[in-house]
Scaffold this motif. Sequence first.
Motif, PDB file in Angstrom:
ATOM      1  N   MET A   1      -4.859   4.935   5.681  1.00 62.14           N
ATOM      2  CA  MET A   1      -5.324   6.370   5.480  1.00 62.14           C
ATOM      3  C   MET A   1      -6.612   6.595   6.163  1.00 62.14           C
ATOM      4  SD  MET A   1      -6.028   5.633   1.985  1.00 62.14           S
ATOM      5  CE  MET A   1      -3.901   5.799   2.317  1.00 62.14           C
ATOM      6  N   GLY A   2      -6.551   6.617   7.803  1.00 67.18           N
ATOM      7  CA  GLY A   2      -6.857   7.003   8.937  1.00 67.18           C
ATOM      8  C   GLY A   2      -6.505   7.895   8.662  1.00 67.18           C
ATOM      9  N   TYR A   3      -4.876   8.279   9.475  1.00 68.28           N
ATOM     10  CA  TYR A   3      -4.446   9.306   8.775  1.00 68.28           C
ATOM     11  C   TYR A   3      -4.447  10.558   7.784  1.00 68.28           C
ATOM     12  CZ  TYR A   3       0.579  12.640   9.403  1.00 68.28           C
ATOM     13  OH  TYR A   3       1.199  13.525   9.352  1.00 68.28           O
ATOM     14  N   SER A   4      -4.407   9.864   6.580  1.00 72.59           N
ATOM     15  CA  SER A   4      -4.674  10.921   5.460  1.00 72.59           C
ATOM     16  C   SER A   4      -6.060  12.021   5.489  1.00 72.59           C
ATOM     17  CB  SER A   4      -4.230  10.496   4.669  1.00 72.59           C
ATOM     18  OG  SER A   4      -2.666   9.646   4.300  1.00 72.59           O
ATOM     19  N   ARG A   5      -6.836  10.937   6.038  1.00 75.19           N
ATOM     20  CA  ARG A   5      -8.349  11.534   5.296  1.00 75.19           C
ATOM     21  C   ARG A   5      -8.382  12.338   7.031  1.00 75.19           C
ATOM     22  NH1 ARG A   5     -12.983   7.094   6.221  1.00 75.19           N
ATOM     23  NH2 ARG A   5     -14.132   9.286   5.343  1.00 75.19           N
TER      24      ARG A   5
ATOM     25  N   PHE B   1     -12.583  -1.101   0.301  1.00 70.98           N
ATOM     26  CA  PHE B   1     -13.570  -0.971   1.625  1.00 70.98           C
ATOM     27  C   PHE B   1     -13.648   0.879   1.340  1.00 70.98           C
ATOM     28  CE2 PHE B   1     -12.686  -4.247   3.902  1.00 70.98           C
ATOM     29  CZ  PHE B   1     -13.482  -5.200   4.050  1.00 70.98           C
ATOM     30  N   GLN B   2     -12.485   1.626   1.138  1.00 70.26           N
ATOM     31  CA  GLN B   2     -12.756   2.932   1.525  1.00 70.26           C
ATOM     32  C   GLN B   2     -12.155   3.869   0.077  1.00 70.26           C
ATOM     33  OE1 GLN B   2     -10.332   4.359   4.215  1.00 70.26           O
ATOM     34  NE2 GLN B   2     -11.238   2.597   5.707  1.00 70.26           N
ATOM     35  N   PRO B   3     -12.877   3.337  -1.436  1.00 71.45           N
ATOM     36  CA  PRO B   3     -12.390   4.158  -2.428  1.00 71.45           C
ATOM     37  C   PRO B   3     -11.982   5.221  -2.581  1.00 71.45           C
ATOM     38  CG  PRO B   3     -14.963   3.428  -2.815  1.00 71.45           C
ATOM     39  CD  PRO B   3     -14.464   2.815  -1.468  1.00 71.45           C
TER      40      PRO B   3
ATOM     41  N   GLN C   1      -7.933   7.336  -3.059  1.00 68.52           N
ATOM     42  CA  GLN C   1      -7.658   7.492  -3.902  1.00 68.52           C
ATOM     43  C   GLN C   1      -7.013   8.795  -3.296  1.00 68.52           C
ATOM     44  OE1 GLN C   1      -6.751   6.801  -6.568  1.00 68.52           O
ATOM     45  NE2 GLN C   1      -7.740   4.607  -6.592  1.00 68.52           N
ATOM     46  N   ALA C   2      -7.931   9.160  -2.600  1.00 71.29           N
ATOM     47  CA  ALA C   2      -7.477  10.965  -1.930  1.00 71.29           C
ATOM     48  C   ALA C   2      -6.313  10.888  -1.472  1.00 71.29           C
ATOM     49  CB  ALA C   2      -9.170  11.651  -1.281  1.00 71.29           C
ATOM     50  N   GLY C   3      -6.258  10.516   0.066  1.00 75.83           N
ATOM     51  CA  GLY C   3      -5.271   9.798   0.252  1.00 75.83           C
ATOM     52  C   GLY C   3      -3.642   9.250   0.138  1.00 75.83           C
ATOM     53  N   GLY C   4      -4.036   8.996  -1.317  1.00 73.41           N
ATOM     54  CA  GLY C   4      -2.609   8.593  -2.253  1.00 73.41           C
ATOM     55  C   GLY C   4      -2.684   7.079  -1.752  1.00 73.41           C
ATOM     56  N   GLY C   5      -3.269   6.411  -1.229  1.00 72.49           N
ATOM     57  CA  GLY C   5      -3.260   4.618  -1.488  1.00 72.49           C
ATOM     58  C   GLY C   5      -1.818   4.192  -0.108  1.00 72.49           C
ATOM     59  N   GLY C   6      -1.300   4.907   0.457  1.00 71.43           N
ATOM     60  CA  GLY C   6       0.150   4.498   1.119  1.00 71.43           C
ATOM     61  C   GLY C   6       0.795   4.475   0.214  1.00 71.43           C
ATOM     62  N   SER C   7       0.645   4.801  -0.752  1.00 75.84           N
ATOM     63  CA  SER C   7       2.254   4.497  -2.256  1.00 75.84           C
ATOM     64  C   SER C   7       3.741   5.481  -1.584  1.00 75.84           C
ATOM     65  CB  SER C   7       1.776   4.563  -3.809  1.00 75.84           C
ATOM     66  OG  SER C   7       1.448   6.004  -3.664  1.00 75.84           O
ATOM     67  N   ASN C   8       4.578   4.515  -2.076  1.00 75.77           N
ATOM     68  CA  ASN C   8       5.541   4.884  -1.620  1.00 75.77           C
ATOM     69  C   ASN C   8       6.302   5.762  -3.080  1.00 75.77           C
ATOM     70  OD1 ASN C   8       6.169   2.214  -0.421  1.00 75.77           O
ATOM     71  ND2 ASN C   8       6.213   3.735   0.861  1.00 75.77           N
ATOM     72  N   TYR C   9       6.984   7.502  -2.654  1.00 78.72           N
ATOM     73  CA  TYR C   9       7.148   8.108  -3.614  1.00 78.72           C
ATOM     74  C   TYR C   9       9.011   8.741  -2.867  1.00 78.72           C
ATOM     75  CZ  TYR C   9       4.179  11.420  -2.350  1.00 78.72           C
ATOM     76  OH  TYR C   9       2.737  12.328  -1.329  1.00 78.72           O
TER      77      TYR C   9
ATOM     78  N   ALA D   1       1.316   0.491  -5.655  1.00 79.85           N
ATOM     79  CA  ALA D   1       1.451   1.580  -6.525  1.00 79.85           C
ATOM     80  C   ALA D   1       0.768   0.747  -8.032  1.00 79.85           C
ATOM     81  CB  ALA D   1       3.207   1.103  -7.169  1.00 79.85           C
ATOM     82  N   ILE D   2       0.561  -0.142  -8.109  1.00 81.74           N
ATOM     83  CA  ILE D   2      -0.377  -1.509  -8.731  1.00 81.74           C
ATOM     84  C   ILE D   2      -1.890  -0.695  -8.421  1.00 81.74           C
ATOM     85  CG2 ILE D   2      -1.505  -3.164  -9.712  1.00 81.74           C
ATOM     86  CD1 ILE D   2       1.425  -4.689  -9.635  1.00 81.74           C
ATOM     87  N   ILE D   3      -2.033  -0.526  -6.903  1.00 88.91           N
ATOM     88  CA  ILE D   3      -3.551  -0.784  -7.211  1.00 88.91           C
ATOM     89  C   ILE D   3      -4.489   0.950  -6.832  1.00 88.91           C
ATOM     90  CG2 ILE D   3      -5.440  -0.881  -5.143  1.00 88.91           C
ATOM     91  CD1 ILE D   3      -4.651  -2.887  -6.477  1.00 88.91           C
ATOM     92  N   TYR D   4      -2.960   1.824  -6.269  1.00 87.30           N
ATOM     93  CA  TYR D   4      -3.142   3.511  -6.225  1.00 87.30           C
ATOM     94  C   TYR D   4      -2.934   3.552  -8.124  1.00 87.30           C
ATOM     95  CZ  TYR D   4      -2.698   8.392  -5.228  1.00 87.30           C
ATOM     96  OH  TYR D   4      -3.024   9.206  -5.522  1.00 87.30           O
TER      97      TYR D   4
END
Length: 285
Positions: free
Chosen positions: A72-76, A152-154, A158-166, A242-245
């Motif tokens: 998240m720190g990297y994405s934002r 903590f960082q809603p 969401q904006a950073g993709g939640g660290g999800s895999n695809y 995946a579930i949380i994002y």
Amino acid sequence: MEGKEEDVRLGANKYGEKQGLGTVAQDRDYKEPPPAPLFEPGELTSWSFYRAGIAEFIATFLFLYISILTVMGYSRADNKCQTVGIQGIAWAFGGMIFALVYCTAGISGGHINPAVTLGLFLARKLSLTRAVFYMIMQCLGAICGAGVVKGFQPTPYQAGGGGSNYVHHGYTKGDGLGAEIVGTFVLVYTVFSATDAKRSARDSHVPILAPLPIGFAVFLVHLATIPITGTGINPARSLGTAIIYNKHLNNWNDHWIFWVGPFIGAALAALYHTVVIRAIPFKSK
């Protein structure tokens, strides 16, 4: 004086320089540990069984919490040069695995990954009862870890993709599946090699801290596969994010890759270590 010379001569013959490095300890007695039973109902009444499951839950929770916060720190960040970068993300994943395996190895074995658990189960290192319990606790820990990050960082989450895999743009599903298979093979093969009891007996003169090569393997695999899939090699980690994002359609369209790939890679690593490296099925009883 004559006796001392005889001792020196015997010692020189026994430990001559012609012997290759690492071969002196090969004569150590070593007994192959018996395979774990397929079903072990007695575990269900043991506190150590549940303690191990709790350790897997907490370890996976912490793993997701720290590593996804790093993502998240990297994405934002507006300027990626001011962040930890992809190398920092890889270090976060690898470093957390190193620390958590070190902390939990003596309690649960420090799996923190359903693929590692599957590989060790196929090699008969633990029972089916324990393997299933570990996988459930790992998935629950991953869901909770990603959930706390989102709590903590809603907005950044969401904006950073939640660290999800695809599978990322420019790569096919076959590319993603191959990356997950090979990446998990590297990880699980390293786990087998670093924790091999025979290696400890044979190479006892070569000190090794098992969590270190395991964490380093995770780091290297992330460097190679973050651009392809974001690096799963851990079905619990992929499921939790995946579930949380639960926003990007590709999270679920590609989700099967992050179970099938790691499980195939883990199975191949178990087969390679057991049949080729150790040749256990071919040893005379």
